[in-house]
Design a protein around this motif. Structure first.
Motif, mmCIF file in Angstrom:
data_model
loop_
_atom_site.group_PDB
_atom_site.id
_atom_site.type_symbol
_atom_site.label_atom_id
_atom_site.label_comp_id
_atom_site.label_asym_id
_atom_site.label_seq_id
_atom_site.Cartn_x
_atom_site.Cartn_y
_atom_site.Cartn_z
ATOM 1 N N MET A 1 57.026 42.288 6.939
ATOM 2 C CA MET A 1 57.946 43.201 7.577
ATOM 3 C C MET A 1 57.740 43.167 9.086
ATOM 4 N N ILE A 2 58.771 43.504 9.779
ATOM 5 C CA ILE A 2 58.665 43.565 11.236
ATOM 6 C C ILE A 2 58.252 44.954 11.658
ATOM 7 N N ARG A 3 58.909 45.978 11.085
ATOM 8 C CA ARG A 3 58.613 47.352 11.509
ATOM 9 C C ARG A 3 57.189 47.705 11.143
ATOM 10 N N ASN A 4 56.805 47.538 9.864
ATOM 11 C CA ASN A 4 55.427 47.789 9.441
ATOM 12 C C ASN A 4 54.699 46.443 9.521
ATOM 13 N N LEU A 5 54.258 46.126 10.722
ATOM 14 C CA LEU A 5 53.997 44.761 11.079
ATOM 15 C C LEU A 5 52.884 44.055 10.349
ATOM 16 N N ALA A 6 53.146 42.851 9.945
ATOM 17 C CA ALA A 6 52.113 41.946 9.487
ATOM 18 C C ALA A 6 52.383 40.627 10.167
ATOM 19 N N LEU A 7 51.726 40.373 11.260
ATOM 20 C CA LEU A 7 51.966 39.188 12.064
ATOM 21 C C LEU A 7 50.908 38.161 11.717
ATOM 22 N N THR A 8 51.307 37.014 11.203
ATOM 23 C CA THR A 8 50.324 36.024 10.786
ATOM 24 C C THR A 8 50.280 34.813 11.698
ATOM 25 N N THR A 9 51.369 34.521 12.402
ATOM 26 C CA THR A 9 51.343 33.360 13.279
ATOM 27 C C THR A 9 52.146 33.657 14.523
ATOM 28 N N LEU A 10 51.611 33.338 15.680
ATOM 29 C CA LEU A 10 52.367 33.560 16.911
ATOM 30 C C LEU A 10 51.839 32.593 17.947
ATOM 31 N N PHE A 11 52.710 31.730 18.488
ATOM 32 C CA PHE A 11 52.232 30.823 19.518
ATOM 33 C C PHE A 11 53.355 30.476 20.469
ATOM 34 N N LYS A 187 62.723 41.806 19.287
ATOM 35 C CA LYS A 187 61.987 42.906 19.897
ATOM 36 C C LYS A 187 62.926 44.069 20.228
ATOM 37 N N GLU A 188 64.098 43.762 20.767
ATOM 38 C CA GLU A 188 65.066 44.813 21.078
ATOM 39 C C GLU A 188 65.526 45.519 19.812
ATOM 40 N N LEU A 189 65.702 44.754 18.747
ATOM 41 C CA LEU A 189 66.121 45.327 17.475
ATOM 42 C C LEU A 189 65.115 46.356 16.982
ATOM 43 N N VAL A 190 63.851 45.984 16.986
ATOM 44 C CA VAL A 190 62.805 46.889 16.490
ATOM 45 C C VAL A 190 62.630 48.089 17.410
ATOM 46 N N ASN A 191 62.623 47.848 18.709
ATOM 47 C CA ASN A 191 62.461 48.955 19.651
ATOM 48 C C ASN A 191 63.591 49.968 19.533
ATOM 49 N N ALA A 192 64.826 49.467 19.457
ATOM 50 C CA ALA A 192 65.971 50.370 19.352
ATOM 51 C C ALA A 192 65.905 51.175 18.063
ATOM 52 N N SER A 193 65.461 50.544 16.982
ATOM 53 C CA SER A 193 65.327 51.250 15.712
ATOM 54 C C SER A 193 64.265 52.348 15.806
ATOM 55 N N MET A 194 63.160 52.044 16.429
ATOM 56 C CA MET A 194 62.100 53.041 16.586
ATOM 57 C C MET A 194 62.586 54.221 17.428
#
Length: 273
Positions: A1-11, A187-194
């Motif tokens: 999920m994006i909102r309840n974040l589980a970030l496994t890879t980012l580069f 990022k804008e999507l999640v921020n606006a939702s929050m």
């Protein structure tokens, strides 16, 4: 999920600043808010590195991006986004871009068409895995405001207006943006939702996804494009009580069609074809 974040890879590719952010989403689980906010902070750094800085651009001078939103029956959703286009962008009737249609299915189009249910079962959107959505062309700088309008369609518990009427994958919650979860608008999507009450969870849409309360599938609009619905679905009254809209709204379909601005569907004209 994006909102309840589980970030496994980012580069970030060190040599190509245009390389998109890459991240993987896990199954729907609860995570502390701190991890979600850390993710948003990280993506802000990535965006700044990848996109660079530019001078402010007025909305009317910007290019337009194609996005779509799904939240149950598309009749009511189209009406709300027509209102948003007029209020946020100051658009006239002839400038409106909100169109009812279909998106999110793995099968795409069949014989070049995606259609509403009809007697001959021609390219039926449900059988192709699509959901009802509303497409828009908007300036990138206004994306967050339109996400807020979308989030306001849901109750505090994340229920759609028609949650207990229209059910099933044809009515699932979708947001279609260029690049999907790997694109620059996540990022804008999640921020606006929050900021709109933090009522929704988001997950990477993989096509033919299920209908779940308070869960929005984020689709790559390039991979899962929008297919316009038949004219009789455009600027239609809503399904619920109190959603009988003025004739001036209903007549927009004919007005825009006469000016060749509505968009064309080659599907049967009505349930019986």
């Amino acid at each position: 999920m994006i909102r309840n974040l589980a970030l496994t890879t980012l580069f970030v590719h060190a040599l190509l600043v245009s390389e998109r952010t890459v991240f993987a989403l896990t199954n729907r689980v609860s995570r502390p808010d701190g991890s979600r906010r850390a993710f948003l902070s990280n993506t802000a750094v990535i965006a700044a590195a990848g996109l660079g800085l530019s001078s402010p651009v007025h909305a009317e001078e910007e290019g337009q991006i194609d996005v779509y939103f799904g939240c149950g029956c598309f009749w009511h959703v189209q009406h709300e986004f027509v209102d948003a286009e007029k209020r946020i962008l100051g658009r006239s009737d002839d400038e409106l871009t909100a169109r009812a249609g279909y998106a999110g299915g793995k099968a795409g189009a069949k014989n070049g068409k995606v259609c509403y249910h009809n007697a001959l079962s021609i390219s039926d959107y449900g059988s192709l895995g699509h959901a009802e959505v509303v497409s828009l062309k908007i300036p990138p700088s206004k994306f967050s405001e339109f996400v807020t309008e979308y989030c306001n369609l849901f109750s505090e518990q994340g229920y759609r207006p028609d949650q207990f009427g229209d059910r099933g994958s044809e009515y699932r919650n979708l947001v279609g943006i260029p690049g999907g979860v790997d694109g620059q608008y996540t990022k804008e999507l999640v921020n606006a939702s929050m900021n709109a009450g933090d009522k929704l969870d988001f997950a990477k849409g993989k096509g033919d996804d299920s209908d779940q309360r308070a869960l929005v599938w984020v689709m790559d609009s390039n991979q899962y494009p929008f297919y316009i619905a038949e004219q009789y679905h455009q600027f239609h009254d809503g399904f619920n009580f109190g959603e009988n809209y003025p004739n001036s709204y209903n007549n927009l379909a004919n007005q825009l069609n006469k000016k060749e601005k509505l968009g064309k569907s080659d599907c049967p004209n009505g349930l019986i074809g």
